[in-house]
Design a protein around this motif. Structure first.
Motif, mmCIF file in Angstrom:
data_model
loop_
_atom_site.group_PDB
_atom_site.id
_atom_site.type_symbol
_atom_site.label_atom_id
_atom_site.label_comp_id
_atom_site.label_asym_id
_atom_site.label_seq_id
_atom_site.Cartn_x
_atom_site.Cartn_y
_atom_site.Cartn_z
ATOM 1 N N UNK A 75 34.730 85.293 47.598
ATOM 2 C CA UNK A 75 35.665 85.190 48.721
ATOM 3 C C UNK A 75 35.213 84.129 49.723
ATOM 4 N N UNK A 76 33.927 84.119 50.042
ATOM 5 C CA UNK A 76 33.407 83.140 51.005
ATOM 6 C C UNK A 76 33.549 81.713 50.467
ATOM 7 N N UNK A 77 33.358 81.555 49.164
ATOM 8 C CA UNK A 77 33.474 80.226 48.558
ATOM 9 C C UNK A 77 34.899 79.685 48.697
ATOM 10 N N UNK A 78 35.886 80.512 48.365
ATOM 11 C CA UNK A 78 37.269 80.067 48.440
ATOM 12 C C UNK A 78 37.701 79.825 49.886
ATOM 13 N N UNK A 79 37.220 80.634 50.818
ATOM 14 C CA UNK A 79 37.525 80.393 52.225
ATOM 15 C C UNK A 79 36.992 79.038 52.664
ATOM 16 N N UNK A 80 35.772 78.734 52.238
ATOM 17 C CA UNK A 80 35.164 77.456 52.613
ATOM 18 C C UNK A 80 35.927 76.286 52.019
ATOM 19 N N UNK A 81 36.335 76.411 50.768
ATOM 20 C CA UNK A 81 37.067 75.337 50.095
ATOM 21 C C UNK A 81 38.388 75.046 50.813
ATOM 22 N N UNK A 120 47.067 85.939 51.828
ATOM 23 C CA UNK A 120 47.378 87.137 51.050
ATOM 24 C C UNK A 120 46.633 87.140 49.718
ATOM 25 N N UNK A 121 46.514 85.965 49.098
ATOM 26 C CA UNK A 121 45.785 85.881 47.834
ATOM 27 C C UNK A 121 44.292 86.100 48.039
ATOM 28 N N UNK A 122 43.731 85.489 49.084
ATOM 29 C CA UNK A 122 42.302 85.650 49.349
ATOM 30 C C UNK A 122 41.966 87.088 49.747
ATOM 31 N N UNK A 123 42.927 87.770 50.319
ATOM 32 C CA UNK A 123 42.690 89.160 50.721
ATOM 33 C C UNK A 123 42.482 90.069 49.519
ATOM 34 N N UNK A 124 43.050 89.682 48.387
ATOM 35 C CA UNK A 124 43.010 90.544 47.201
ATOM 36 C C UNK A 124 41.782 90.315 46.332
ATOM 37 N N UNK A 125 41.179 89.128 46.434
ATOM 38 C CA UNK A 125 40.037 88.860 45.565
ATOM 39 C C UNK A 125 38.795 89.568 46.088
ATOM 40 N N UNK A 126 37.860 89.830 45.190
ATOM 41 C CA UNK A 126 36.630 90.538 45.545
ATOM 42 C C UNK A 126 35.432 89.593 45.480
ATOM 43 N N UNK A 127 35.337 88.827 44.404
ATOM 44 C CA UNK A 127 34.191 87.934 44.235
ATOM 45 C C UNK A 127 34.517 86.524 44.744
#
Length: 289
Positions: free
Chosen positions: A99-105, A90-97
């Motif tokens: 996003x791929x970095x946080x998914x990978x982490x 839910x948190x990752x869905x809201x961010x714009x910049x």
């Protein structure tokens, strides 16, 4: 030409089917037969003993303890993993910049070696580890953690949740992105707040994803093995973290009692089957977009 195509299609389907039968169905049927025999790897004779191996399991306190621990892993691990994964999604869905970095982490721990992660957690929660060092700096007493029969199972479960968080996050994120935005926008226009939109719109539409996640996570925690073997040296202290799979491993490859170990495997198989069917029956809901 049509017959040739059909022959090619059936031939392609037959090869993996035969492989599946050979490596899955045949061993399962064979294990049922082994469970009814006194199957000692050091003995040539394998006499038929009926349900003696299952009776021995019922009277074995170590097996009953491992069964209780396995249920505890499921009851703590599955809700914890689903809640953490959904929150991150839910948190990752809201961010714009980024996003791929946080998914990978968040996904990296899932593809990291389970043995490596287990030993890192063991090092962090050891007697002279990082966590106890922080507690002492705060003026709090140090804890036994993995050396405590009351605390160890929660530390092991936390390690499992942390490592599987990335997978759960990815599944929920995919489900959230497939929900049409028009439904949430319509609910917001009708005056529904963020919490009501989540409870009455998002969660019901996520039911197929939740059902899949609950079943997969339950099977994973019922088969807990690697983290327990590495973090607690085989289910200690005092068998407080030993799962059914660890019990089967020790019974089969340390005591060479394949008959009773196979009986325990059949019990675990039936437990997984019954729990999966129960979850399919109770959690499956019809969803219409």
């Amino acid at each position: 030409m049509k017959r040739q195509r059909l022959f090619f299609v059936y031939a392609c389907l037959l090869v993996p089917l035969l492989f599946f039968i050979g490596v899955r169905i045949v061993p399962i049927v064979y294990s049922f037969l082994v469970g009814f025999r006194e199957w000692d790897l050091l003995s040539e004779e394998k006499p038929f003993v009926g349900f003696s191996n299952y009776v021995a399991l019922y009277h074995d306190p170590v097996f009953l303890t491992s069964l209780r621990n396995t249920v505890t892993y499921v009851l703590i691990g599955v809700p914890g993993q689903l809640a953490a994964g959904l929150a991150v999604a839910l948190l990752l869905r809201r961010i714009i910049r980024f996003k791929a970095f946080f998914r990978t982490v968040y996904f990296l721990p899932y593809v990291t070696s389970v043995v490596a992660v287990s030993w890192v957690f063991r090092w962090i929660f050891m007697k002279n580890g990082i966590v106890n060092g922080l507690l002492l700096q705060l003026g709090l007493p140090s804890q036994l953690f993995l050396g405590s029969p009351d605390q160890a199972i929660f530390i092991v479960t936390a390690a499992m949740i942390w490592q599987n968080l990335g997978f759960q996050m990815l599944i929920f994120l995919t489900g959230l992105e497939n929900i049409p935005k028009e439904y949430e926008e319509a609910a917001a226009i009708d005056g529904a707040g963020a919490w009501r939109r989540f409870v009455h719109v998002t969660l019901p539409l996520l039911n197929p994803v939740l059902l899949f996640s609950v079943i997969i996570a339950s099977i994973s925690y019922l088969q807990s093995f690697t983290q327990i073997l590495n973090m607690t040296s085989g289910g200690g202290p005092l068998n407080s973290t030993k799962s059914v799979v660890v019990y089967i491993y020790e019974l089969a490859f340390k005591q060479f009692n394949m008959g009773q170990a196979t009986a325990a495997t059949v019990v675990l198989f039936l437990l997984i089957l019954l729990l999966s069917l129960l979850q399919l029956k109770t959690l499956n809901r019809k969803v219409e977009y």
